[in-house]
Design an enzyme around this catalytic site. Structure first.
Site, PDB file in Angstrom:
ATOM      1  N   GLU A 168       5.079  -3.580   4.993  1.00  0.00           N
ATOM      2  CA  GLU A 168       4.388  -2.309   5.234  1.00  0.00           C
ATOM      3  C   GLU A 168       5.332  -1.426   5.926  1.00  0.00           C
ATOM      4  O   GLU A 168       5.070   0.353   6.058  1.00  0.00           O
ATOM      5  CB  GLU A 168       3.270  -3.293   6.251  1.00  0.00           C
ATOM      6  CG  GLU A 168       2.576  -2.706   6.929  1.00  0.00           C
ATOM      7  CD  GLU A 168       1.754  -1.448   6.307  1.00  0.00           C
ATOM      8  OE1 GLU A 168       1.696  -1.522   4.909  1.00  0.00           O
ATOM      9  OE2 GLU A 168       1.130  -0.605   6.769  1.00  0.00           O
ATOM     10  N   ASN A 208     -15.295  15.857  -8.076  1.00  0.00           N
ATOM     11  CA  ASN A 208     -14.159  15.057  -7.780  1.00  0.00           C
ATOM     12  C   ASN A 208     -14.360  13.211  -8.516  1.00  0.00           C
ATOM     13  O   ASN A 208     -14.881  13.099  -9.083  1.00  0.00           O
ATOM     14  CB  ASN A 208     -14.121  14.435  -6.099  1.00  0.00           C
ATOM     15  CG  ASN A 208     -14.039  13.013  -5.866  1.00  0.00           C
ATOM     16  OD1 ASN A 208     -12.551  12.688  -6.361  1.00  0.00           O
ATOM     17  ND2 ASN A 208     -13.942  11.910  -4.871  1.00  0.00           N
ATOM     18  N   GLY A 209     -12.862  13.662  -9.007  1.00  0.00           N
ATOM     19  CA  GLY A 209     -13.073  11.506 -10.515  1.00  0.00           C
ATOM     20  C   GLY A 209     -12.213  12.861 -11.483  1.00  0.00           C
ATOM     21  O   GLY A 209     -11.236  13.659 -11.419  1.00  0.00           O
ATOM     22  N   CYS A 269      -9.980  14.820  -4.223  1.00  0.00           N
ATOM     23  CA  CYS A 269     -10.690  15.495  -3.478  1.00  0.00           C
ATOM     24  C   CYS A 269     -11.895  15.773  -3.040  1.00  0.00           C
ATOM     25  O   CYS A 269     -12.198  14.776  -2.968  1.00  0.00           O
ATOM     26  CB  CYS A 269     -11.358  16.501  -5.633  1.00  0.00           C
ATOM     27  SG  CYS A 269     -10.203  17.025  -6.612  1.00  0.00           S
ATOM     28  N   TRP A 279      -7.039  18.297  -4.869  1.00  0.00           N
ATOM     29  CA  TRP A 279      -6.558  17.449  -4.830  1.00  0.00           C
ATOM     30  C   TRP A 279      -5.853  16.837  -6.654  1.00  0.00           C
ATOM     31  O   TRP A 279      -6.475  16.607  -7.045  1.00  0.00           O
ATOM     32  CB  TRP A 279      -6.133  15.613  -4.590  1.00  0.00           C
ATOM     33  CG  TRP A 279      -4.857  14.859  -4.265  1.00  0.00           C
ATOM     34  CD1 TRP A 279      -3.883  15.526  -3.144  1.00  0.00           C
ATOM     35  CD2 TRP A 279      -4.374  14.364  -5.457  1.00  0.00           C
ATOM     36  NE1 TRP A 279      -2.900  14.687  -3.218  1.00  0.00           N
ATOM     37  CE2 TRP A 279      -3.416  13.510  -4.813  1.00  0.00           C
ATOM     38  CE3 TRP A 279      -4.441  13.790  -6.476  1.00  0.00           C
ATOM     39  CZ2 TRP A 279      -2.819  12.757  -5.421  1.00  0.00           C
ATOM     40  CZ3 TRP A 279      -4.234  12.390  -7.206  1.00  0.00           C
ATOM     41  CH2 TRP A 279      -3.125  12.293  -6.329  1.00  0.00           C
ATOM     42  N   GLU A 308       5.905   7.068   3.631  1.00  0.00           N
ATOM     43  CA  GLU A 308       5.007   8.250   3.532  1.00  0.00           C
ATOM     44  C   GLU A 308       4.865   9.282   4.175  1.00  0.00           C
ATOM     45  O   GLU A 308       4.097   9.907   3.998  1.00  0.00           O
ATOM     46  CB  GLU A 308       3.556   7.037   2.959  1.00  0.00           C
ATOM     47  CG  GLU A 308       3.451   6.669   4.540  1.00  0.00           C
ATOM     48  CD  GLU A 308       1.902   5.680   4.254  1.00  0.00           C
ATOM     49  OE1 GLU A 308       0.706   6.388   3.719  1.00  0.00           O
ATOM     50  OE2 GLU A 308       1.775   4.594   4.570  1.00  0.00           O
ATOM     51  N   HIS A 357      21.387  -9.706  -4.297  1.00  0.00           N
ATOM     52  CA  HIS A 357      21.276  -9.801  -5.486  1.00  0.00           C
ATOM     53  C   HIS A 357      21.928  -8.441  -6.374  1.00  0.00           C
ATOM     54  O   HIS A 357      21.043  -7.926  -7.295  1.00  0.00           O
ATOM     55  CB  HIS A 357      20.349 -10.620  -5.859  1.00  0.00           C
ATOM     56  CG  HIS A 357      21.209 -12.152  -5.738  1.00  0.00           C
ATOM     57  ND1 HIS A 357      21.234 -13.099  -6.294  1.00  0.00           N
ATOM     58  CD2 HIS A 357      19.891 -12.833  -4.625  1.00  0.00           C
ATOM     59  CE1 HIS A 357      21.415 -13.776  -5.569  1.00  0.00           C
ATOM     60  NE2 HIS A 357      20.706 -13.599  -4.754  1.00  0.00           N
ATOM     61  N   ARG A 413      -8.333  13.222   3.311  1.00  0.00           N
ATOM     62  CA  ARG A 413      -8.044  12.582   1.950  1.00  0.00           C
ATOM     63  C   ARG A 413      -7.194  13.689   1.266  1.00  0.00           C
ATOM     64  O   ARG A 413      -6.939  13.266   0.173  1.00  0.00           O
ATOM     65  CB  ARG A 413     -10.211  13.223   1.266  1.00  0.00           C
ATOM     66  CG  ARG A 413     -11.001  12.649   2.089  1.00  0.00           C
ATOM     67  CD  ARG A 413     -11.950  13.232   0.928  1.00  0.00           C
ATOM     68  NE  ARG A 413     -12.394  12.722   0.222  1.00  0.00           N
ATOM     69  CZ  ARG A 413     -12.876  11.689  -0.707  1.00  0.00           C
ATOM     70  NH1 ARG A 413     -13.651  10.845   0.538  1.00  0.00           N
ATOM     71  NH2 ARG A 413     -12.850  11.141  -2.048  1.00  0.00           N
ATOM     72  N   LYS A 450       5.378   2.534   5.449  1.00  0.00           N
ATOM     73  CA  LYS A 450       5.040   3.206   6.675  1.00  0.00           C
ATOM     74  C   LYS A 450       5.825   4.641   6.894  1.00  0.00           C
ATOM     75  O   LYS A 450       5.254   5.723   7.750  1.00  0.00           O
ATOM     76  CB  LYS A 450       4.394   2.622   8.081  1.00  0.00           C
ATOM     77  CG  LYS A 450       3.423   1.806   8.283  1.00  0.00           C
ATOM     78  CD  LYS A 450       1.998   2.695   8.352  1.00  0.00           C
ATOM     79  CE  LYS A 450       1.916   2.993   7.533  1.00  0.00           C
ATOM     80  NZ  LYS A 450       0.330   2.093   6.430  1.00  0.00           N
ATOM     81  N   LYS A 453      -6.033   9.782   1.089  1.00  0.00           N
ATOM     82  CA  LYS A 453      -6.555   9.147   1.620  1.00  0.00           C
ATOM     83  C   LYS A 453      -6.937   8.100   0.818  1.00  0.00           C
ATOM     84  O   LYS A 453      -6.909   6.814   1.219  1.00  0.00           O
ATOM     85  CB  LYS A 453      -7.411   9.298   2.754  1.00  0.00           C
ATOM     86  CG  LYS A 453      -8.134   8.256   3.440  1.00  0.00           C
ATOM     87  CD  LYS A 453      -6.974   7.839   4.715  1.00  0.00           C
ATOM     88  CE  LYS A 453      -7.897   6.499   5.483  1.00  0.00           C
ATOM     89  NZ  LYS A 453      -6.201   5.905   6.353  1.00  0.00           N
TER      90      LYS A 453
HETATM   91  O1  M6R Z   1      -8.360   2.498   0.671  1.00  0.00           O
HETATM   92  P1  M6R Z   1      -8.031   0.803   0.731  1.00  0.00           P
HETATM   93  O2  M6R Z   1      -6.978   0.286   1.618  1.00  0.00           O
HETATM   94  O3  M6R Z   1      -8.182   0.409  -0.971  1.00  0.00           O
HETATM   95  O4  M6R Z   1      -6.070   2.416  -0.386  1.00  0.00           O
HETATM   96  C1  M6R Z   1      -5.153   1.310  -0.599  1.00  0.00           C
HETATM   97  C2  M6R Z   1      -3.783   2.271  -0.083  1.00  0.00           C
HETATM   98  O5  M6R Z   1      -3.712   3.592  -0.936  1.00  0.00           O
HETATM   99  C3  M6R Z   1      -3.275   2.554   1.035  1.00  0.00           C
HETATM  100  O6  M6R Z   1      -3.082   0.842   1.475  1.00  0.00           O
HETATM  101  C4  M6R Z   1      -2.091   3.175   0.940  1.00  0.00           C
HETATM  102  O7  M6R Z   1      -1.107   2.676   0.464  1.00  0.00           O
HETATM  103  C5  M6R Z   1      -2.359   3.552   2.310  1.00  0.00           C
HETATM  104  N1  M6R Z   1      -2.299   5.007   3.142  1.00  0.00           N
HETATM  105  C6  M6R Z   1      -1.240   3.343   3.903  1.00  0.00           C
HETATM  106  O8  M6R Z   1      -0.781   4.076   4.568  1.00  0.00           O
END
Ligand code: M6R
Length: 612
Positions: A485, A105-106, A2, A79, A492, A508, A29, A489, A607
């Site tokens: 990674e 937010n929370g 949020c 959110w 997601e 395995h 966000r 990418k 985010k």
């Molecule tokens: O803000 P942070 O680096 O702590 O966030 C951690 C993850 O939520 C963040 O790296 C997430 O996996 C990425 N958005 C992926 O691209």
């Protein structure tokens, strides 16, 4: 997660258009509904509007904000956590008399208990949210004194919150409160603002106050006051934000993600250069002597998502160069696994936002157990940055796209720098070796630029795989960390199912999923492991896989086995992630673009993950 905003001004400027503009800066966000509440001076009442879906819906429904008249208001992008994304569940939430409005937010952990208590007293709840309990509690305790009522409610709430609150009998005032969710306050000559993040208010002011846990703020046009939970005034210094609003705008790129990938060379230089002095790695902010570094027995690197992947790379580099044992943990696991932390252990938390709930909790857990802690953080003044014993900032600048690219790059750089610094202090490398490593680091920005120059080839290749349903990424050692990674990418933002495996582990079990035409992305850059991985490529090829390989210039033997080869420039094998990840980021980006998806705002994602 949020986003909350608030504006109160003394001039003729209407609040709602400003709230809409500020909310648009928080879209990154992630959200599924939005709403605003404004105090209307003519009717002396709080008016509100909510919609499900994009902010555009709220914009249209209020005619760009014109229908909500008044100069003081709060806004929210939600959110969903408790309850579906519906209009009823969207914020703001109001008491039944519509005299108090709240955006939040929370997560309120004890909301069910309070909901039941208030229902027993006759309160009627309309939504499924945890937030509604806050406004009903405010209503229950309200005695005409907002500050007293808010602190009374705060003392009874468990969980996390950033709150924006309006009381209809306190025209022109916004109240804000925070615990474990980000909240900033901005001040201009004739106005004041609240927001979850700086970009939301940067067009209006650069004077920002960071709220601490369990603080309350009272905002009136041109003035802000802060109080602790005992209602005592708190003196705070404003911070002047130095970066420009343009840094948080698209600058001609179709998506923030592509813009941010192009900003990687600069982000790497900005993170690296200030820490290279007279040919040595100098990290002042560590605040550690060589002797203290030599006293470290074990390192823990704790993070989530991509930041965790940077930590996995960090383990290989740190153990390889400095010979310190490293455990890498996912923060949500670390915090509950009763980790064995002993004297001389050092805990590093990596986080772009500095607000990730699990990473923050892991930091607190580590501190509680007596560890010295370091935050590797991008957002200045964020919670982890403030609570860690020391903070090493990554200078990626604001990152807006949900999928991290440039911030991840800077996290790698931070890990390289730390590894060199620790290796030097522990006598594992000499001056000449340090210099050679630094020379390789300094070459990275230009080498990343070279990678970007061939983005059209990656796009062409990505276009062939738009219909892919499953993709596997394989690698050994650091190449496995890169695969993690690359795979994240892709999945997601393009919603293509993908998994990353240590190349030797595939046989395995998972190799049973390899069939005709299955795309396997093999990363093989580590000289001592290339031959081993070529054997793994042969294994998947013989089961029908199509193999895209990412390898270092000169490894032409890879062409004999892989179907498509992407070359990255030569560097020290410890640093190759910084180059090899670029084509993988571009691959994910172009597959998502080709599938017509909103790259910057992937479904279900946020985010900054400020809930557990
Ligand atoms: O803000 P942070 O680096 O702590 O966030 C951690 C993850 O939520 C963040 O790296 C997430 O996996 C990425 N958005 C992926 O691209």
């Amino acid at each position: 997660m949020c986003g909350i905003v608030g504006y109160t001004g003394s001039g003729a400027k209407q609040a709602a258009p400003i709230l809409l503009d500020s909310l648009s800066k928080l879209e990154y966000r992630g959200y599924d509904s939005a709403g605003m509440a404004v105090y209307d001076d003519e009717t002396k009442s709080i008016q509100f509007q909510k919609t499900v879906g994009r902010l555009k819906g709220l914009y249209d429904r209020t005619h760009g904000g014109a229908d909500l008249k008044g100069t003081c208001g709060i806004g929210h992008t939600r959110w969903a956590t408790h309850g579906e994304p519906t209009e009823v569940n969207a914020h703001p939430h109001l008491n039944s008399k519509q005299t108090i409005a709240v955006v939040h937010n929370g997560i309120i952990e004890n909301y069910l208990r309070w909901r039941k208590r208030l229902q027993d007293k006759g309160y009627i709840f309309k939504s499924d949210t945890d937030t509604e309990v806050i406004v009903q509690m405010l209503d229950y305790y309200y005695d005409g004194d907002p500050l007293k009522t808010i602190t009374t409610v705060m003392q009874r709430l468990e969980g996390s919150y950033a709150l924006g609150i309006l009381f209809s009998d306190h025209a022109g005032e916004i109240y804000a409160a925070r615990k474990d969710s980000p909240l900033i306050v901005g001040k201009a000559d004739d106005a004041a603002f609240i927001a979850s993040d700086v970009p939301a208010i940067l067009s209006y002011t650069r004077n920002v106050y960071y709220m601490e846990n369990e603080e309350v703020a009272r905002l009136t046009p041109g003035a802000v006051e802060f109080f602790n939970i005992d209602e005592e005034p708190v003196q705070k210094e404003a911070v002047t934000v130095s970066w420009d609003i343009h840094a948080a705008e698209k600058g001609g790129y179709e998506y923030f993600m592509l813009k941010e990938i192009h900003e990687e060379p600069k982000a790497v230089s900005d993170t690296l250069n200030p820490r290279i002095r007279d040919g040595h790695v100098v990290i002042d902010e560590l605040n550690m002597t060589d002797e203290e570094i030599r006293g470290i027995h074990k390192l823990f690197i704790v993070a989530c998502g991509s930041a965790y992947h940077a930590g996995v790379t960090g383990k290989y580099v740190m153990e390889g160069l400095a010979r310190i044992p490293v455990e890498v943990d996912i923060a949500s696991e670390f915090r509950y696994r009763d980790p064995i932390i002993e004297e001389g252990d050092y805990v590093i938390i990596i986080s772009q936002s500095g607000e990730t709930a699990d990473s923050l909790a892991a930091l607190r857990e580590a501190k509680k157990r007596g560890a010295r802690t370091l935050g590797i953080i991008n957002v200045v003044g964020s919670s982890i940055a403030r609570e860690a014993d020391n903070v090493m900032y990554t200078w990626a600048g604001p990152e807006i796209a949900v999928a991290t690219t440039k911030a991840y790059q800077t996290q790698l750089i931070a890990m390289y720098l730390l590894s060199i610094r620790f290796a030097k202090a522990r006598g594992k490398i000499d001056d000449a070796q340090e210099k050679a490593l630094i020379d390789d680091l300094k070459a990275l920005p230009e080498q990343i630029r070279m990678q970007l120059a061939s983005k059209a080839d990656i796009q062409k290749f990505a276009n062939r795989y738009l219909a892919a349903e499953h993709v596997f990424f394989i690698g050994r050692g650091i190449d496995y960390a890169i695969s993690l990674e690359g795979s994240l990418k892709l999945k997601e933002i393009s919603y293509v199912h993908s998994e990353a495996y240590p190349a030797g582990e595939l046989k395995h079990g998972t190799i049973s999923l390899i069939e005709d035409g299955r795309l396997v992305v093999a990363v093989l850059t580590q000289p001592n492991l290339i031959k081993k991985e070529i054997s793994n490529i042969v294994e998947v090829k013989s089961r029908g896989a199509f193999v895209m390989a990412v390898t270092t210039v000169g490894n032409t033997e890879v062409e004999k086995t892989a179907d498509y080869v992407v070359y990255v420039p030569k560097t020290n094998p410890y640093f190759v992630n910084s180059l090899a990840v670029v084509p993988l980021q571009l691959f994910g980006y172009y597959v998502a673009i080709g599938r017509g998806l909103d790259v910057d705002k992937p479904r279900n994602l946020a985010k900054s993950v400020t809930v557990e």
